[in-house]
Design an enzyme around this catalytic site. Structure first.
Site, mmCIF file in Angstrom:
data_model
loop_
_atom_site.group_PDB
_atom_site.id
_atom_site.type_symbol
_atom_site.label_atom_id
_atom_site.label_comp_id
_atom_site.label_asym_id
_atom_site.label_seq_id
_atom_site.Cartn_x
_atom_site.Cartn_y
_atom_site.Cartn_z
ATOM 1 N N THR A 64 0.852 -1.199 0.000
ATOM 2 C CA THR A 64 0.000 0.000 0.000
ATOM 3 C C THR A 64 0.880 1.239 0.000
ATOM 4 O O THR A 64 2.031 1.196 0.472
ATOM 5 C CB THR A 64 -0.919 0.028 1.238
ATOM 6 O OG1 THR A 64 -1.487 1.339 1.351
ATOM 7 C CG2 THR A 64 -0.180 -0.271 2.535
ATOM 8 N N ASP A 65 0.331 2.351 -0.488
ATOM 9 C CA ASP A 65 1.102 3.606 -0.434
ATOM 10 C C ASP A 65 1.266 4.082 1.010
ATOM 11 O O ASP A 65 2.137 4.895 1.301
ATOM 12 C CB ASP A 65 0.443 4.693 -1.301
ATOM 13 C CG ASP A 65 -1.004 4.982 -0.965
ATOM 14 O OD1 ASP A 65 -1.575 4.324 -0.065
ATOM 15 O OD2 ASP A 65 -1.575 5.877 -1.609
ATOM 16 N N GLU A 66 0.437 3.539 1.923
ATOM 17 C CA GLU A 66 0.537 3.987 3.320
ATOM 18 C C GLU A 66 1.831 3.543 3.989
ATOM 19 O O GLU A 66 2.163 4.031 5.070
ATOM 20 C CB GLU A 66 -0.661 3.485 4.142
ATOM 21 C CG GLU A 66 -1.923 4.238 3.821
ATOM 22 C CD GLU A 66 -2.873 4.308 5.019
ATOM 23 O OE1 GLU A 66 -4.040 3.979 4.817
ATOM 24 O OE2 GLU A 66 -2.443 4.674 6.119
ATOM 25 N N TYR A 79 -1.939 -0.818 10.999
ATOM 26 C CA TYR A 79 -2.242 -1.431 9.689
ATOM 27 C C TYR A 79 -1.047 -1.302 8.752
ATOM 28 O O TYR A 79 -0.543 -2.280 8.202
ATOM 29 C CB TYR A 79 -3.476 -0.765 9.064
ATOM 30 C CG TYR A 79 -3.558 -0.948 7.556
ATOM 31 C CD1 TYR A 79 -3.937 -2.172 7.007
ATOM 32 C CD2 TYR A 79 -3.223 0.097 6.675
ATOM 33 C CE1 TYR A 79 -3.988 -2.355 5.621
ATOM 34 C CE2 TYR A 79 -3.267 -0.070 5.303
ATOM 35 C CZ TYR A 79 -3.656 -1.298 4.783
ATOM 36 O OH TYR A 79 -3.689 -1.469 3.417
ATOM 37 N N LYS A 98 1.802 -3.922 7.147
ATOM 38 C CA LYS A 98 1.967 -4.037 5.690
ATOM 39 C C LYS A 98 3.426 -3.759 5.303
ATOM 40 O O LYS A 98 3.968 -4.398 4.401
ATOM 41 C CB LYS A 98 1.045 -3.047 4.956
ATOM 42 C CG LYS A 98 -0.437 -3.324 5.065
ATOM 43 C CD LYS A 98 -0.910 -4.555 4.322
ATOM 44 C CE LYS A 98 -0.904 -4.402 2.826
ATOM 45 N NZ LYS A 98 -1.565 -5.579 2.176
HETATM 46 P P1 NAD Z 1 -11.013 -5.923 1.939
HETATM 47 O O1 NAD Z 1 -11.025 -5.678 3.390
HETATM 48 O O2 NAD Z 1 -12.168 -5.500 1.110
HETATM 49 O O3 NAD Z 1 -10.781 -7.477 1.641
HETATM 50 C C1 NAD Z 1 -9.872 -8.245 2.373
HETATM 51 C C2 NAD Z 1 -10.214 -9.709 2.143
HETATM 52 O O4 NAD Z 1 -9.241 -10.502 2.841
HETATM 53 C C3 NAD Z 1 -11.584 -10.116 2.685
HETATM 54 O O5 NAD Z 1 -12.280 -10.877 1.733
HETATM 55 C C4 NAD Z 1 -11.256 -10.952 3.923
HETATM 56 O O6 NAD Z 1 -12.219 -11.968 4.190
HETATM 57 C C5 NAD Z 1 -9.908 -11.541 3.530
HETATM 58 N N1 NAD Z 1 -9.094 -11.927 4.699
HETATM 59 C C6 NAD Z 1 -8.836 -11.181 5.808
HETATM 60 N N2 NAD Z 1 -8.063 -11.880 6.664
HETATM 61 C C7 NAD Z 1 -7.810 -13.077 6.062
HETATM 62 C C8 NAD Z 1 -7.053 -14.211 6.438
HETATM 63 N N3 NAD Z 1 -6.403 -14.282 7.613
HETATM 64 N N4 NAD Z 1 -6.990 -15.265 5.582
HETATM 65 C C9 NAD Z 1 -7.653 -15.234 4.398
HETATM 66 N N5 NAD Z 1 -8.393 -14.178 4.002
HETATM 67 C C10 NAD Z 1 -8.468 -13.114 4.815
HETATM 68 O O7 NAD Z 1 -9.652 -5.255 1.406
HETATM 69 P P2 NAD Z 1 -9.350 -4.562 0.011
HETATM 70 O O8 NAD Z 1 -9.690 -3.131 0.112
HETATM 71 O O9 NAD Z 1 -9.898 -5.400 -1.071
HETATM 72 O O10 NAD Z 1 -7.754 -4.648 0.017
HETATM 73 C C11 NAD Z 1 -7.092 -5.738 -0.603
HETATM 74 C C12 NAD Z 1 -5.589 -5.546 -0.448
HETATM 75 O O11 NAD Z 1 -5.184 -4.314 -1.048
HETATM 76 C C13 NAD Z 1 -5.122 -5.467 1.003
HETATM 77 O O12 NAD Z 1 -3.904 -6.160 1.090
HETATM 78 C C14 NAD Z 1 -4.909 -3.981 1.251
HETATM 79 O O13 NAD Z 1 -3.900 -3.784 2.217
HETATM 80 C C15 NAD Z 1 -4.439 -3.524 -0.130
HETATM 81 N N6 NAD Z 1 -4.730 -2.129 -0.467
HETATM 82 C C16 NAD Z 1 -6.011 -1.651 -0.419
HETATM 83 C C17 NAD Z 1 -6.277 -0.338 -0.809
HETATM 84 C C18 NAD Z 1 -7.682 0.231 -0.780
HETATM 85 O O14 NAD Z 1 -7.833 1.425 -1.009
HETATM 86 N N7 NAD Z 1 -8.694 -0.555 -0.515
HETATM 87 C C19 NAD Z 1 -5.227 0.482 -1.258
HETATM 88 C C20 NAD Z 1 -3.932 -0.018 -1.224
HETATM 89 C C21 NAD Z 1 -3.691 -1.333 -0.871
HETATM 90 O O1 DAU Z 2 -3.955 4.506 0.562
HETATM 91 C C1 DAU Z 2 -4.191 3.152 0.638
HETATM 92 C C2 DAU Z 2 -5.053 2.824 1.818
HETATM 93 O O2 DAU Z 2 -6.319 3.431 1.589
HETATM 94 C C3 DAU Z 2 -5.193 1.328 1.959
HETATM 95 O O3 DAU Z 2 -3.943 0.772 2.256
HETATM 96 C C4 DAU Z 2 -6.204 0.981 3.042
HETATM 97 O O4 DAU Z 2 -6.442 -0.415 3.045
HETATM 98 C C5 DAU Z 2 -7.506 1.694 2.744
HETATM 99 O O5 DAU Z 2 -8.430 1.457 3.783
HETATM 100 C C6 DAU Z 2 -7.291 3.199 2.570
HETATM 101 O O6 DAU Z 2 -6.905 3.819 3.818
HETATM 102 P P1 DAU Z 2 -7.478 5.239 4.277
HETATM 103 O O7 DAU Z 2 -7.292 5.328 5.724
HETATM 104 O O8 DAU Z 2 -6.958 6.335 3.437
HETATM 105 O O9 DAU Z 2 -9.039 5.033 3.873
HETATM 106 P P2 DAU Z 2 -10.388 5.468 4.614
HETATM 107 O O10 DAU Z 2 -11.479 5.283 3.608
HETATM 108 O O11 DAU Z 2 -10.526 4.831 5.934
HETATM 109 O O12 DAU Z 2 -10.178 7.035 4.845
HETATM 110 C C7 DAU Z 2 -10.024 7.936 3.757
HETATM 111 C C8 DAU Z 2 -9.874 9.335 4.342
HETATM 112 O O13 DAU Z 2 -11.122 9.732 4.918
HETATM 113 C C9 DAU Z 2 -8.849 9.445 5.450
HETATM 114 O O14 DAU Z 2 -8.194 10.694 5.381
HETATM 115 C C10 DAU Z 2 -9.678 9.369 6.725
HETATM 116 C C11 DAU Z 2 -10.979 10.034 6.304
HETATM 117 N N1 DAU Z 2 -12.190 9.534 7.021
HETATM 118 C C12 DAU Z 2 -12.462 8.206 6.957
HETATM 119 C C13 DAU Z 2 -13.552 7.686 7.626
HETATM 120 C C14 DAU Z 2 -13.849 6.200 7.592
HETATM 121 C C15 DAU Z 2 -13.016 10.419 7.723
HETATM 122 O O15 DAU Z 2 -12.770 11.643 7.752
HETATM 123 N N2 DAU Z 2 -14.095 9.904 8.394
HETATM 124 C C16 DAU Z 2 -14.391 8.560 8.372
HETATM 125 O O16 DAU Z 2 -15.384 8.159 9.032
#
Ligand code: NAD
Ligand code: DAU
Length: 332
Positions: free
Chosen positions: A123-125, A147, A151
């Protein structure tokens, strides 16, 4: 080609399964997923309808499960994670276990099975926060919440498997995804859900934090390209080139729903909130990649998807209820 996608019942993994099965007639996909609150087989309905998807319920931290799932796979895409920052702040245990130990377990299983490629979705985080400029792939990792720290550990473990064992590992660092089937704990789907019910929208702090938004379909295209053209041992940023302040994103959501900005409530900020983590996209652009989905159209369509799929949202909200109540009760 036989792909194993861990976490494939979640948001990004299920979109990737759809993408690969639609694009390649010879693709077979196995999904390994524990079906936590975030995963559901509903997300795989269209993929399962192709007859080329096999679903395995299991934990990526379980050695035997991981080994069995890797057998016969040509490519592993390791997406399983505890993906929500706020949950990891409330309790980091699951994030530490799944995001770090689960990645190690999958790397080791894939090494023993001699899979042809292992893509780790980082992730970019992992870079931490930056108020000016952007992070390239050589920037130091400086994660600031449980988190992203888990990662980052996994990101370095994946790299270590390339260096130590010559395993063909590729690391991707995508920015914030948006699109259909994202769990309604993340900003976009949660705020659509709340705004539709005229509930207050809990904006952390001043809402001026910035995120770079990447449509999940663009993200899948990028992973597909990196699997074909990327080099083993390398990390690739995947930016969306849509950096917006949270309040700007929220205003589009409210506008699409015809709701008033009076729903916005500024609440106590997320501890350690990364205000901005922009990515340099030169390396992936060198592979010939560019995001295709226009930001505002993509966001408005995404909002419509949640409006049109409220049953899906309701079921997810129920699965996430305990966390939601605990987290937001404390944020005044
Ligand atoms: P999500 O939470 O929607 O999905 C995660 C999935 O992993 C779920 O289906 C869950 O059941 C499964 N899971 C959790 N723990 C598990 C375990 N122990 N064994 C097997 N399966 C398990 O997440 P997402 O948003 O689809 O993210 C997918 C990947 O991308 C993650 O690795 C996340 O860190 C990365 N990522 C997400 C974002 C974003 O914006 N959503 C951005 C950057 C990176
Ligand atoms: O950048 C990649 C990441 O993006 C992934 O690695 C993570 O899995 C994904 O969850 C996401 O993280 P963020 O923390 O950026 O996403 P979130 O949607 O939780 O929050 C987006 C922004 O909105 C952040 O600045 C926090 C803010 N926020 C979020 C929630 C849930 C609020 O202000 N209020 C809220 O209730």
């Amino acid at each position: 080609m036989h792909y194993l996608i861990t976490g494939g019942a979640g948001f990004i993994g299920s979109s990737l399964a759809d993408h690969l099965l639609a694009r390649y007639d010879d693709a077979r996909v196995t999904v390994l997923d524990k079906l936590t609150y975030a995963g559901t087989r509903e997300n795989l309905q269209s993929a399962e309808a192709t007859g080329r998807l096999t679903f395995v319920e299991g934990d990526v931290c379980a050695e035997q499960t991981a080994r069995e799932a890797c057998e016969g796979a040509d490519i592993v895409i390791h997406a399983a994670a505890e993906s929500h920052v706020d949950r990891s702040i409330l309790s980091g245990q699951e994030a530490a276990r799944t995001n770090f130990l689960g990645t190690f377990t999958m790397l080791e299983a894939a090494r023993q099975a001699e899979v042809g490629k292992f893509l780790f979705l980082s992730t970019d985080e992992v870079y931490g926060a930056k108020t000016e400029g952007s992070f390239n792939e050589e920037s130091p990792l400086n994660p600031r919440n449980p988190y992203s720290a888990a990662k980052a550990g996994a990101d370095r473990m994946a790299h270590a498997y390339f260096v130590t064992y010559g395993m063909p590992v590729i690391i991707t660092r995508p920015s914030n995804n948006y699109g259909p089937r994202q769990f309604p704990e993340k900003l976009v789907p949660l705020f659509v859900y709340k705004a539709l019910r005229d509930e207050a929208l809990p904006v952390y702090g001043d809402g001026r934090q910035r995120r770079d938004w990447l449509h999940v379909e663009d993200h899948c295209r990028a992973m597909d390209l990196i699997l074909r053209e990327g080099e083993a041992g390398e990390a690739y940023n995947i930016p969306g080139d849509n950096e917006r302040r949270n309040l700007q994103t929220i205003q589009i959501i409210l506008d699409e729903l015809g709701k008033s900005e009076s729903l916005i409530r500024h609440v106590e900020d997320r501890p350690g909130h990364d205000v901005r983590y922009p990515l340099d996209g030169v390396k992936i652009a060198g592979l010939g990649w560019d995001a295709l989905v226009p930001w505002e159209d993509g966001l408005r369509e995404t909002v419509r998807w949640y409006v049109d799929n409220q049953d899906w949202v309701e079921r997810a909200i129920k699965r996430g209820e305990d966390f939601h109540n605990q987290w937001y009760a404390g944020r005044k």
